[in-house]
Design a protein around this motif. Structure first.
Motif, PDB file in Angstrom:
ATOM      1  N   LEU A 212      29.275 -64.353 -57.160  1.00  0.00           N
ATOM      2  CA  LEU A 212      28.824 -64.894 -55.877  1.00  0.00           C
ATOM      3  C   LEU A 212      27.305 -65.037 -55.783  1.00  0.00           C
ATOM      4  O   LEU A 212      26.781 -65.383 -54.719  1.00  0.00           O
ATOM      5  CB  LEU A 212      29.355 -64.033 -54.728  1.00  0.00           C
ATOM      6  CG  LEU A 212      30.888 -63.950 -54.666  1.00  0.00           C
ATOM      7  CD1 LEU A 212      31.330 -63.173 -53.430  1.00  0.00           C
ATOM      8  CD2 LEU A 212      31.533 -65.331 -54.677  1.00  0.00           C
TER       9      LEU A 212
ATOM     10  N   SER B 101      33.314 -61.795 -56.149  1.00  0.00           N
ATOM     11  CA  SER B 101      34.441 -62.055 -55.261  1.00  0.00           C
ATOM     12  C   SER B 101      35.443 -60.915 -55.369  1.00  0.00           C
ATOM     13  O   SER B 101      35.688 -60.370 -56.449  1.00  0.00           O
ATOM     14  CB  SER B 101      35.098 -63.378 -55.654  1.00  0.00           C
ATOM     15  OG  SER B 101      36.199 -63.645 -54.836  1.00  0.00           O
TER      16      SER B 101
ATOM     17  N   LYS C 134      37.504 -71.430 -57.761  1.00  0.00           N
ATOM     18  CA  LYS C 134      36.327 -70.871 -57.101  1.00  0.00           C
ATOM     19  C   LYS C 134      35.672 -69.844 -58.010  1.00  0.00           C
ATOM     20  O   LYS C 134      36.329 -69.207 -58.830  1.00  0.00           O
ATOM     21  CB  LYS C 134      36.720 -70.216 -55.774  1.00  0.00           C
ATOM     22  CG  LYS C 134      37.186 -71.229 -54.750  1.00  0.00           C
ATOM     23  CD  LYS C 134      37.485 -70.591 -53.411  1.00  0.00           C
ATOM     24  CE  LYS C 134      38.077 -71.629 -52.471  1.00  0.00           C
ATOM     25  NZ  LYS C 134      38.744 -71.016 -51.305  1.00  0.00           N
TER      26      LYS C 134
ATOM     27  N   VAL D  29      30.085 -65.149 -48.038  1.00  0.00           N
ATOM     28  CA  VAL D  29      28.959 -64.735 -48.876  1.00  0.00           C
ATOM     29  C   VAL D  29      28.131 -65.956 -49.282  1.00  0.00           C
ATOM     30  O   VAL D  29      26.894 -65.918 -49.275  1.00  0.00           O
ATOM     31  CB  VAL D  29      29.456 -63.976 -50.126  1.00  0.00           C
ATOM     32  CG1 VAL D  29      28.289 -63.602 -51.027  1.00  0.00           C
ATOM     33  CG2 VAL D  29      30.235 -62.732 -49.697  1.00  0.00           C
ATOM     34  N   ALA D  30      28.820 -67.046 -49.615  1.00  0.00           N
ATOM     35  CA  ALA D  30      28.098 -68.274 -49.984  1.00  0.00           C
ATOM     36  C   ALA D  30      27.175 -68.690 -48.850  1.00  0.00           C
ATOM     37  O   ALA D  30      26.019 -69.087 -49.073  1.00  0.00           O
ATOM     38  CB  ALA D  30      29.101 -69.387 -50.301  1.00  0.00           C
TER      39      ALA D  30
ATOM     40  N   ALA E   5      34.554 -64.938 -50.018  1.00  0.00           N
ATOM     41  CA  ALA E   5      33.545 -65.627 -50.828  1.00  0.00           C
ATOM     42  C   ALA E   5      32.833 -66.707 -50.019  1.00  0.00           C
ATOM     43  O   ALA E   5      31.621 -66.921 -50.174  1.00  0.00           O
ATOM     44  CB  ALA E   5      34.212 -66.240 -52.064  1.00  0.00           C
ATOM     45  N   GLU E   6      33.578 -67.362 -49.140  1.00  0.00           N
ATOM     46  CA  GLU E   6      32.978 -68.407 -48.316  1.00  0.00           C
ATOM     47  C   GLU E   6      31.874 -67.841 -47.426  1.00  0.00           C
ATOM     48  O   GLU E   6      30.830 -68.467 -47.233  1.00  0.00           O
ATOM     49  CB  GLU E   6      34.048 -69.064 -47.433  1.00  0.00           C
ATOM     50  CG  GLU E   6      35.191 -69.742 -48.196  1.00  0.00           C
ATOM     51  CD  GLU E   6      36.359 -68.801 -48.504  1.00  0.00           C
ATOM     52  OE1 GLU E   6      36.096 -67.650 -48.934  1.00  0.00           O
ATOM     53  OE2 GLU E   6      37.512 -69.217 -48.325  1.00  0.00           O
TER      54      GLU E   6
END
Lengths: 517, 517
Positions: free
Chosen positions: B287, B276, B283, B256-257, B253-254
């Motif tokens: 996303l 995600s 979190k 993708v962010a 996810a990090e």
């Protein structure tokens, strides 16, 4: 305390001490929680069939459930075949399946699937944990449900957030539903039947396959002339010197027809009336002889051992059970055959052994060779889903670390769950695997004929053949960390078997045995 | 003609030429019928995960379905995880599950179970064949259903007596439902959006990951400044020199962010908005950047390639796609690392390769190293159920015998379906497996941290550790009949890889790569 901690603590308080695990991300809090709860042992399997089969083997020997830890729907799917076998064995298992967090399910992430549908196919007990506060109670209910007589797979679906959130509370053990007593009138009616002198077959199963049930059955048979049989695939059968021998009903319908020939009555106790394993064109599925009447002494949920003992008191008050005398075959010599390898086992089986039997066609002659061996337990392929033998042996060895476990395995079945060998090595389990390698799905070659399949040619033959290339189970076992050797003669098998049993830790012997048929 | 013959003949007439099989007694007439129908090839797998994964890999490359042959509910269960991956890949598969004879089901024989419940969890298409006369029509319907856009698993449950009885009739092919065209107004609306100059991320998936879709996407991005991304786990992604490079959305996810940062609009085409993979405490699961709007150019059942090409004509009429230039990394030297092994692959990948990618954490740096390699296809782990890599490589090699197949595999994943190596050996398939052995479930070590699991100690560590004992994949592969070697340095990997690719038949290289994280 988070949900995972409350769950594990409840399991421990309810007597569950081992969790066979193949976790993923959604189970990480459960994994972390293991270190916060003493007395729960985590055992890693490298594929879920190894995990669920081990839980089955553990409970058959321990007499109480282990937990599993599986990763969402695909993990449950991978473990389903051995859960199917456990279902047929009435084995208690607390089957914990991790799932996405409750709020994450709506997003249909890649690993999302219908866990309830798959778990429901086990016709056991399924509950989804919906709140952290209740997860302890859910766990206690699952342990009880798994042990409700006669035992079953209880599936607990554990969402990740229920697991990781705070507010969990351990729950006290919940008593399971015990086996129902059989009505006196039922026992008396069967006693009356036996006294008529008409030909009766007495088919026992479930808990009756342990010593007490066998002893009562043997007494009844000796006093009344009833022909006693054990169900085809008992979950746990006690055998050997000092234990009454009761013949198992055959796998093939033809065998059963021979065994039950002439019986006018079939009394079932702790099992169901005999049916054919598969259907065959033009042959009956129901194996009760034509015209014979079926009587149920005890259903699978009833207290079959007490019923048999009451029946024995009625019809055989002064009669002793006929137990097997200690006798072993001579150690044979020469190239291995389907006839002589079982003699090696019969001659060499250590005292108190547990046999995990998935020898299939290679093992048809085993019972005769081991009847007078020292007392042992046999765990059989209850549900017919191959790939059971290695995992069940693994779980049995964890349940009984002081007993030697002998896994009689076949080449066709071994590949489904071969990684369970690695777990045996990691846990340093006292398991000796004798892998009968006949380089074929020999049972299917036989079945191809039995079903009358016509037109079979080279394509069909190739689908039943395990050579080309030959599997080398010595290398495979060594690759999994298990010392291994190969035996081509009876002398080699005897020598290697004796050494394997004597040394600590697991061993595998690849026994090159030609097909029986 | 019996039912099995009519079924197989219909499959062949409908273009299905391969049946990946792990049969049992209830499928023996199907097996026998293979020899009566030319042009149907039977391929044996030694466990069902190998069978279903191979069918997935075959169809991803062949562009048409293979059949499977599975043994009742437990066989389906064993194959379920790779069918799950196939479902997520929208792979067409005709999934034939044998069952007891219709009249035998009432007896609840040991292998009886609820096949519909398990098959239903695949949310595809399920039909039970109820009469021999109709089995041809059922088969034609199943082939069509499997190919209904965008493709799915169609399960045909085949009772043994329906299979063995006479009276079967082959059925002519049934046309599948094609992808729906996207409305002009939808394409125009997205064109309008792109012309506003607001920050747009364009996320493509499904059929758009082949060259035509990538080319249109690249043109759109070049002309409008939209940031293009391929979905995280495409079923089949074309890459390499001469093919437009479109970055894949990250697994974490990090990542993708970071990739979507600043986007005010997310346009999805042939896939769904990003979510995600797992939930993490605190979190977001969704996303899509906060405040950004989602627009669907084409849903998964729509003709995404045509829609992208129409959109390109509207917003990028004179713009060329930006394609990857031919360039390869230098061959590195020294001990293997997560950084240098991918350079070996990038430097050595043969022309026209198919990569079956289950390298997981070990493969995070792969895309950069292979972007300028010769043109190739990448098949990814679409459903997240590990154990896909070896079987998918097997099926891909059968679909494309003239192309080199490279399976980038990891130690944790390999054990689920390791027996697929044997099928590679039996069929003499041109598959080179590079098995990245870091002796751990490295991804779970990372995830244990990412989910914030507290209190993890020795028990948790042990469940994520694959050493003790070390797995020796050279021995395991050799035991399955696949030549194997071990590489500890980049030079060794390069030399062994070149030899493996040059020689016919399968090879396995165990690459000792330390964990990335």
């Amino acid at each position: 305390m988070n949900g995972a901690q409350a769950l594990i603590r409840t399991l421990v308080d309810s007597g569950v001490e081992v969790c066979f695990s193949n976790p993923g991300t959604s189970e990480m809090h459960f994994v972390a929680a293991l270190d916060t709860v003493p007395n729960m042992r985590g055992v890693l399997g490298l594929a879920e069939g190894a995990v669920t089969g081990a839980a089955d083997g553990y409970a058959r020997i321990a007499g109480k459930p282990a937990a599993t830890l599986l990763h969402l729907g695909p993990g449950l799917g991978n473990g389903l075949a051995n859960l199917h076998n456990a279902r047929r064995a009435h084995t208690p298992i607390v089957n914990v399946v991790g799932d996405h967090a409750t709020y994450h399910k709506a997003y249909d992430a890649p690993l999302e699937s219908d866990i309830e549908a798959v778990a429901g196919s086990l016709t056991g007990w399924v509950r989804r944990c919906s709140s952290t506060a209740d997860v302890g109670a859910d766990a206690a209910a699952a342990v009880a449900a798994s042990q409700d007589a006669p035992g079953r797979v209880a599936t607990l679906i554990l969402p990740a957030d229920v697991s990781w959130s705070d507010g969990g509370q351990p729950c006290a053990p919940v008593p399971p539903r015990r086996a129902k007593p059989v009505a006196d009138t039922t026992v008396k009616a069967v006693a009356e039947l036996l006294r008529t002198g008409e030909p009766v077959a007495l088919l026992i199963g479930g808990a009756a396959c342990r010593e007490r049930g066998l002893r009562a059955t043997s007494r009844i048979a000796a006093a009344t002339g009833a022909k006693p049989f054990v169900e085809t695939f008992p979950a746990r059968l006690e055998r050997g010197a000092g234990v009454p021998v009761v013949e198992r009903l055959g796998y093939l319908a033809e065998q059963v027809a021979h065994q039950l020939e002439g019986s006018r009555h079939v009394v079932v106790a702790g099992t169901r009336p005999p049916v054919s394993f598969f259907a065959y064109p033009g042959k009956a599925s129901d194996l009760v002889p034509e015209g014979a009447q079926v009587h149920t002494l005890a259903g699978v949920e009833e207290d079959v051992v007490a019923a048999l003992e009451e029946l024995a008191e009625l019809v055989a008050p002064g009669t002793e059970a006929v137990v097997s005398q200690a006798h072993r075959p001579e150690l044979p010599t020469g190239a291995l055959t389907p006839q002589n390898w079982v003699q090696v086992i019969g001659a060499s089986l250590p005292d108190g052994a547990i046999i995990s039997d998935e020898a299939n066609t290679s093992g048809l002659l085993l019972p005769g060779a081991t009847a007078g061996a020292p007392r042992h337990d046999v765990l059989t392929l209850t549900g017919g889903a191959i790939g059971q033998g290695i995992p069940v042996a693994t779980g049995a060895a964890i349940a009984a670390p002081d007993r030697p476990v002998v896994n009689l395995e076949s080449d066709g079945s071994a590949l489904y769950t071969i990684s369970a060998l690695w777990t045996q090595a990691r846990e340093n389990l006292n398991v000796t695997t004798v892998l009968l390698n006949n380089r074929a799905y020999a049972i299917l070659r036989m079945e191809l004929q039995r079903v009358g399949a016509e037109g079979s040619g080279p394509k069909a033959k190739e689908l039943l053949d395990l050579s080309g290339p030959d599997l080398d189970f010595v290398k495979i076992a060594e690759g999994m960390g298990v010392p291994a050797s190969r035996a081509a003669t009876a002398e080699e098998l005897a020598q290697q078997f004796a050494r394997a049993v004597a040394e600590p830790g697991p061993h595998l012997i690849e026994a090159m045995v030609p097909p029986l048929l």
